[in-house]
Structures are given as C-alpha cells and as structure tokens.
Design an enzyme around this catalytic site. Structure first.
Site, PDB file in Angstrom:
ATOM      1  N   THR A 165       0.833  -1.212   0.000  1.00 13.25           N
ATOM      2  CA  THR A 165       0.000   0.000   0.000  1.00 13.25           C
ATOM      3  C   THR A 165       0.863   1.257   0.000  1.00 13.25           C
ATOM      4  OG1 THR A 165      -1.717  -1.179   1.212  1.00 13.25           O
ATOM      5  CG2 THR A 165      -1.828   1.219   1.254  1.00 13.25           C
TER       6      THR A 165
ATOM      7  N   LYS B 160       6.075   2.254  12.638  1.00 13.45           N
ATOM      8  CA  LYS B 160       5.992   2.722  14.036  1.00 13.45           C
ATOM      9  C   LYS B 160       6.239   1.614  15.035  1.00 13.45           C
ATOM     10  CE  LYS B 160       1.993   1.890  12.029  1.00 13.45           C
ATOM     11  NZ  LYS B 160       1.127   2.417  10.999  1.00 13.45           N
TER      12      LYS B 160
ATOM     13  N   ILE C   3      -0.069  13.571   8.139  1.00 12.23           N
ATOM     14  CA  ILE C   3       0.050  14.815   8.922  1.00 12.23           C
ATOM     15  C   ILE C   3       1.517  15.007   9.336  1.00 12.23           C
ATOM     16  CG2 ILE C   3      -0.709  16.042  11.001  1.00 12.23           C
ATOM     17  CD1 ILE C   3      -3.118  14.146  11.129  1.00 12.23           C
TER      18      ILE C   3
ATOM     19  N   GLU D  32      -3.441  -2.480   9.652  1.00  9.70           N
ATOM     20  CA  GLU D  32      -2.152  -3.168   9.733  1.00  9.70           C
ATOM     21  C   GLU D  32      -2.313  -4.595   9.198  1.00  9.70           C
ATOM     22  OE1 GLU D  32       0.802  -1.592  10.827  1.00  9.70           O
ATOM     23  OE2 GLU D  32      -0.634  -0.012  10.472  1.00  9.70           O
TER      24      GLU D  32
ATOM     25  N   LYS E  45       2.514   4.791  18.125  1.00  7.18           N
ATOM     26  CA  LYS E  45       2.627   6.191  17.669  1.00  7.18           C
ATOM     27  C   LYS E  45       2.748   7.139  18.859  1.00  7.18           C
ATOM     28  CE  LYS E  45      -0.071   5.149  13.539  1.00  7.18           C
ATOM     29  NZ  LYS E  45      -1.434   4.924  13.053  1.00  7.18           N
TER      30      LYS E  45
HETATM   31  P1  NDP Z   1       1.514  -3.842   2.922  1.00  7.62           P
HETATM   32  O1  NDP Z   1       1.277  -5.182   3.518  1.00  7.62           O
HETATM   33  O2  NDP Z   1       0.513  -3.302   1.995  1.00  7.62           O
HETATM   34  O3  NDP Z   1       2.924  -3.835   2.174  1.00  7.62           O
HETATM   35  C1  NDP Z   1       4.049  -4.520   2.645  1.00  7.62           C
HETATM   36  C2  NDP Z   1       4.792  -5.001   1.427  1.00  7.62           C
HETATM   37  O4  NDP Z   1       6.025  -5.577   1.853  1.00  7.62           O
HETATM   38  C3  NDP Z   1       4.030  -6.078   0.647  1.00  7.62           C
HETATM   39  O5  NDP Z   1       3.976  -5.694  -0.713  1.00  7.62           O
HETATM   40  C4  NDP Z   1       4.872  -7.333   0.851  1.00  7.62           C
HETATM   41  O6  NDP Z   1       4.964  -8.125  -0.322  1.00  7.62           O
HETATM   42  C5  NDP Z   1       6.255  -6.750   1.102  1.00  7.62           C
HETATM   43  N1  NDP Z   1       7.085  -7.666   1.865  1.00  7.62           N
HETATM   44  C6  NDP Z   1       6.777  -8.369   2.967  1.00  7.62           C
HETATM   45  N2  NDP Z   1       7.842  -9.083   3.386  1.00  7.62           N
HETATM   46  C7  NDP Z   1       8.831  -8.822   2.508  1.00  7.62           C
HETATM   47  C8  NDP Z   1      10.160  -9.267   2.396  1.00  7.62           C
HETATM   48  N3  NDP Z   1      10.695 -10.110   3.282  1.00  7.62           N
HETATM   49  N4  NDP Z   1      10.908  -8.808   1.362  1.00  7.62           N
HETATM   50  C9  NDP Z   1      10.378  -7.968   0.460  1.00  7.62           C
HETATM   51  N5  NDP Z   1       9.114  -7.501   0.522  1.00  7.62           N
HETATM   52  C10 NDP Z   1       8.351  -7.931   1.534  1.00  7.62           C
HETATM   53  O7  NDP Z   1       1.747  -2.854   4.149  1.00  7.62           O
HETATM   54  P2  NDP Z   1       1.572  -1.272   4.175  1.00  7.62           P
HETATM   55  O8  NDP Z   1       2.105  -0.661   2.954  1.00  7.62           O
HETATM   56  O9  NDP Z   1       0.194  -0.972   4.590  1.00  7.62           O
HETATM   57  O10 NDP Z   1       2.498  -0.910   5.420  1.00  7.62           O
HETATM   58  C11 NDP Z   1       3.885  -0.812   5.316  1.00  7.62           C
HETATM   59  C12 NDP Z   1       4.423  -0.106   6.546  1.00  7.62           C
HETATM   60  O11 NDP Z   1       3.886   1.209   6.594  1.00  7.62           O
HETATM   61  C13 NDP Z   1       4.055  -0.746   7.874  1.00  7.62           C
HETATM   62  O12 NDP Z   1       5.113  -0.553   8.777  1.00  7.62           O
HETATM   63  C14 NDP Z   1       2.834   0.042   8.322  1.00  7.62           C
HETATM   64  O13 NDP Z   1       2.655   0.021   9.704  1.00  7.62           O
HETATM   65  C15 NDP Z   1       3.218   1.421   7.837  1.00  7.62           C
HETATM   66  N6  NDP Z   1       2.137   2.349   7.619  1.00  7.62           N
HETATM   67  C16 NDP Z   1       1.043   1.972   6.888  1.00  7.62           C
HETATM   68  C17 NDP Z   1       0.051   2.881   6.601  1.00  7.62           C
HETATM   69  C18 NDP Z   1      -1.138   2.535   5.788  1.00  7.62           C
HETATM   70  O14 NDP Z   1      -2.021   3.383   5.613  1.00  7.62           O
HETATM   71  N7  NDP Z   1      -1.227   1.340   5.243  1.00  7.62           N
HETATM   72  C19 NDP Z   1       0.126   4.267   7.111  1.00  7.62           C
HETATM   73  C20 NDP Z   1       1.328   4.553   7.878  1.00  7.62           C
HETATM   74  C21 NDP Z   1       2.267   3.624   8.111  1.00  7.62           C
HETATM   75  P3  NDP Z   1       3.923  -9.296  -0.621  1.00  7.62           P
HETATM   76  O15 NDP Z   1       2.601  -8.646  -0.767  1.00  7.62           O
HETATM   77  O16 NDP Z   1       4.421  -9.914  -1.863  1.00  7.62           O
HETATM   78  O17 NDP Z   1       3.967 -10.191   0.581  1.00  7.62           O
HETATM   79  N1  HSE Z   2      -3.155   0.971  10.491  1.00  7.11           N
HETATM   80  C1  HSE Z   2      -2.800   2.333  10.681  1.00  7.11           C
HETATM   81  C2  HSE Z   2      -4.049   3.131  10.961  1.00  7.11           C
HETATM   82  C3  HSE Z   2      -2.100   2.859   9.468  1.00  7.11           C
HETATM   83  O1  HSE Z   2      -5.154   2.632  10.717  1.00  7.11           O
HETATM   84  O2  HSE Z   2      -3.938   4.253  11.458  1.00  7.11           O
HETATM   85  C4  HSE Z   2      -1.539   4.245   9.658  1.00  7.11           C
HETATM   86  O3  HSE Z   2      -0.481   4.253  10.548  1.00  7.11           O
END
Ligand code: NDP
Ligand code: HSE
Length: 436
Positions: A13, A105, A136, A190, A205
């Site tokens: 994402t 986080k 933010i 998450e 956070k």
């Molecule tokens: P996602 O699950 O959407 O993305 C994580 C990605 O990492 C997936 O594409 C996954 O691939 C890949 N991945 C997992 N393990 C490995 C690995 N060993 N090597 C390479 N790639 C890997 O998570 P988000 O994008 O939602 O979240 C990412 C981070 O951002 C987290 O720490 C989250 O807490 C933080 N965050 C998220 C927010 C949100 O709105 N979603 C907002 C703020 C922070 P595959 O799908 O192929 O397994």
């Molecule tokens: N899972 C988190 C939330 C993503 O819903 O706020 C942003 O940190």
C-alpha cells in the site's frame, strides 16, 4: 549533480503510493530538493507486482538485502512493516552507512532506542514522519516547529482504522466486522488488524510522540493499551445523550510524578474539534507552554497520504546529506546525551474523569448506596441518568464523575460491584475534557 538513488523495500500500500508520488511529482520534488531523486531499485516478495507498479526503468528484486548492500543506493526506504526482517534490514542499512526512511511505528516504538543509537554512531539519518498520523507532518511540528516550547501534553486520534470503524458504526449503524473488512480493503489496517483494534498501533505512535515531546527514550512496554473491541453501541449512545463522543484516544501528559502514556476509548465533549474528527482522519492536539494548544489534522492512513510523508522525508534527507551529522536535527528532537528517563505512570496513578454504567435492581435506596460509595472514595459526581427498567426490575444507572486517581475509581467500582443490588460488572470508560 548525480541523482539521489532511492532503494524501496516493500511495494505494498504505502510502497506503491511512494513509487507513484516519486514518479508523478518528480519535477516538483527535484526543484524542492535541489537535485533529482529517482526510484533506483525496489524489492518485494512478489517481484512481479512490484515491477507492474514501479515500471521497467526501476531494478526490481525479491531479496531486500540486495538493496541495503547495494553500493549505489543512497537512501533506503523500509515499507515492509513488522519487527523481524524490517529490523535486520534497517540495522544492516545503517551499518552500511545508508540513510533510512521508514513508516514502521512498531519497529521504532519497540526497537527505536537501539536503531537511533546505531544511526548516531554511524552519522546517518533515520527519518520517520509517516510512522505517526499518516500524512500529517506531526513529527516535523513537534521536533522543529514547537522546539521553543516545553510540551505539556499530547492527545490524539492516531489510528485511522479504529476511527473509521467508530465513525461508520455511529453514522451508518454499520457492523464492526464489515467496517473492519472495508478498512482492510482500503489499505488502512495493519497486516494484523488486532494492532489497530486493540490500541497497539496507537500506542506505538504515542510512544514515538512522547519521546520527541519530552526527551525520553521509547517506552512502549510501559504504555497502557485498551482498544475498541469491548465498546458497546449502548455506551456510545448513552455518552452521546450526555453530550460526549467516544474516540480511541492516545494521551501523554507530563505530571509532577511522571509521564502518563495511555491509549483507550475516551469520552470527549462533542463541542471539541477532536470529537468531530471522523473516518480515517487523524488529529493531534499538542499543548506547549508558550504557544498553547495547537491542532494538526489530516488523513491518518492510506497509500497516497502516507506516501506524502515518506517522500517529504526523502527530500529532507536529500537536503541534509552534505550537512555535518552533529548539526542535523536530532532524531528524537533532544540531543542524544540529553534524554531523561522520566518514570511512566502506571494506569492506577493516572487522574481522569469516568463514565460508569451500572446495572442495578430497580428499588429504593440503590442509587443512594452507589453515590455513598463514590463519596467514601472522594469521587464527586458530574451527572447521573437512570435508564428505566431493563427487565426483571433491573435498571441502568449512568454516572459521570469528576477527576479522580484511577486507583480510587477502581476501589469504588469494586465496592459497587459487591452490592447485592448491583448485577454484573460496572462498565467504565475514561473521559477527558481536553479544554487546553
Ligand atoms: P503492505 O502489507 O501493503 O505492504 C508490505 C509489502 O512488503 C508487501 O507488498 C509485501 O509483499 C512486502 N514484503 C513483505 N515481506 C517482505 C520481504 N521479506 N521482502 C520484500 N518484501 C516484503 O503494508 P503497508 O504498505 O500498509 O504498510 C507498510 C508499513 O507502513 C508498515 O510498517 C505500516 O505500519 C506502515 N504504515 C502503513 C500505513 C497505511 O495506511 N497502510 C500508514 C502509515 C504507516 P507481498 O505482498 O508480496 O507479501
Ligand atoms: N493501520 C494504521 C491506521 C495505518 O489505521 O492508522 C496508519 O499508521
């Protein structure tokens, strides 16, 4: 000038949003940064999906360690999440002298003390704006904009998923499980949504914000956590009748005896701006001694809003690459040798107001007994409503109290539950006036 090479680990994402923003706004970003910033290499478990998002001009691999070891990568962006491989990757990147940007986080709240110490030794930056409150710029505000202030307290709606669930349930009468599934579909939740619902994510956070606000180490293990899974529609409705909204609030406050660090459902007067923050939006209310209360509002989760914060960090790191490490903004706002290990107060020592719902037998003298017990524990009452008979001669009494230390509220609740005329456990929610 040579472009800055970004290595992106995790193209889900937020990683996908980051690739999109870097590409879409490349020209504006380079005009701001003073040099071009390009996505050079990306790693994702499913490499094909990453290639579809990043395009053919980006090297795509499935092993993220190739990024932290790549000699041409200047900034490593960790968007995998969790604390297993993400911790190893971040520590390896730092050991290799790479600057790191992360939205993780959980990683920082649980391992930040170690990560920032290693980064300090190696003279590299670890930037984490996206880790708190999505898009933010609250880290920038706390660490730089409010640097003149002694921060007194921070109260925030800092989990988009749970705020989305509470808002949809309240406004549309939607079912908890359905709204959670929708939050997952929209990319807000998450990987394990228990972290959202049970308050862990908000605790991560809050821990990060408290460290920056008060100049203390990360103390997540001492953060009090209570989520929204036990909240009932009935209590939300009674709170509304009394002029309050129920929100999952993260609250940290400096007191004479220590720092409050707590996340729990909280009644907030409906007239407060925080009470009217709905959907996936987050808001953080910061009280500084010089500036007074300031409020920061925006999208708390989602691909592009979070990417906005990730890319802002990439630009920040780019601008500071040539700065002497000693003269950069410290990771946790205070100089590393100036951190203080202030005690974190156990929840029993926290002072709050309370909403109590008591199921009692509808007979003369019951209310008098309850109010007598509260008085014996030094608890004064702000409001009482009695909700008619709820069957078998039982009635519900809802009481709002004035502020009291939690241990005295606990004693009073135990005494009330021991009354013959009271059936079942007392429902207790904390209440904050948030009047600055
Ligand atoms: P996602 O699950 O959407 O993305 C994580 C990605 O990492 C997936 O594409 C996954 O691939 C890949 N991945 C997992 N393990 C490995 C690995 N060993 N090597 C390479 N790639 C890997 O998570 P988000 O994008 O939602 O979240 C990412 C981070 O951002 C987290 O720490 C989250 O807490 C933080 N965050 C998220 C927010 C949100 O709105 N979603 C907002 C703020 C922070 P595959 O799908 O192929 O397994
Ligand atoms: N899972 C988190 C939330 C993503 O819903 O706020 C942003 O940190």
């Amino acid at each position: 000038m040579k472009p800055i090479n970004v290595g992106l680990m995790g193209v889900g994402t937020v990683g996908g949003g980051t690739a999109t923003v870097l590409k879409r706004n490349a020209e504006e970003i380079s005009r701001r940064a003073g040099r071009s910033i390009r996505l050079f290499i990306a790693a994702n478990r499913d490499a094909e999906r990453a290639r579809a998002v990043c395009g053919d001009e980006v090297i795509v691999v499935d092993d993220a360690f190739r990024i932290v070891d790549h000699p041409e990568v200047d900034i490593v962006v960790e968007l995998i999440g969790g604390t297993d491989i993400a911790r190893d990757l971040v520590l390896k990147a730092i050991a290799n002298g790479k600057h790191v940007v992360t939205a993780n986080k959980k990683l920082l709240a649980e391992h930040g003390n170690e990560i920032f110490a290693r980064a300090q030794e190696k003279g590299v930056m670890v930037a984490f704006e996206a880790a708190v409150a999505g898009g933010i710029p609250i880290i920038k505000a706390l660490r730089e904009g409010l640097t003149a202030n002694r921060i007194e307290s921070i109260a925030g709606i800092i989990n988009g998923t749970s705020n989305f669930i509470l808002s949809e349930m309240r406004e549309k009468g939607a079912n908890f499980a359905d709204v959670l599934a929708e939050a997952q579909r929209l990319g807000y939740a998450e990987a394990d949504p228990t972290f959202d619902i049970e308050g862990h994510d908000a605790g991560h956070k809050l821990t990060i914000m408290a460290a920056i606000a008060f100049g203390i180490p990360m103390r997540f293990e001492s953060c009090y956590l209570e989520g929204i899974s036990q909240l009932t529609a009935k209590d939300i409705a009674y709170a509304e009748e009394l002029g309050y909204r129920v929100k999952l609030l993260g609250l940290t406050r400096r007191t004479d005896s220590g720092v409050e660090l707590r996340v729990h459902p909280t009644l907030i007067p409906e007239s407060r701006l925080l009470a009217n923050v709905n959907g996936v939006k987050n808001a953080v209310l910061v009280n500084g001694d010089a500036v007074g209360p300031t409020l920061y509002y925006g999208a708390g989760a989602g691909a592009l809003p979070t990417a906005s914060a990730v890319v802002a960090d990439i630009v920040d790191v780019t601008r500071l690459l040539t700065a002497d490490p000693e003269h950069r903004v410290p990771h946790l706002a205070f100089q590393p040798d100036q951190l203080q290990d202030l005690p974190i107060l156990p929840i029993e020592e926290v002072v709050s107001s309370y909403y109590l719902r008591i199921q009692a037998i509808d007979r003369a003298g019951v209310l008098a007994n309850i109010t007598r017990i509260l008085a014996e524990h030094g608890i004064s009452i702000e409001a009482v409503i009695q909700k008619g008979a709820v069957g078998d001669g039982a009635a519900e009494v809802v009481i709002l109290t004035h502020r009291v230390r939690e241990k005295y509220a606990n004693q009073a609740i135990a005494d009330i539950e021991a009354l013959d005329s009271v059936a079942g456990p007392v429902v207790r929610l904390r209440m904050e006036e948030l009047n600055g």
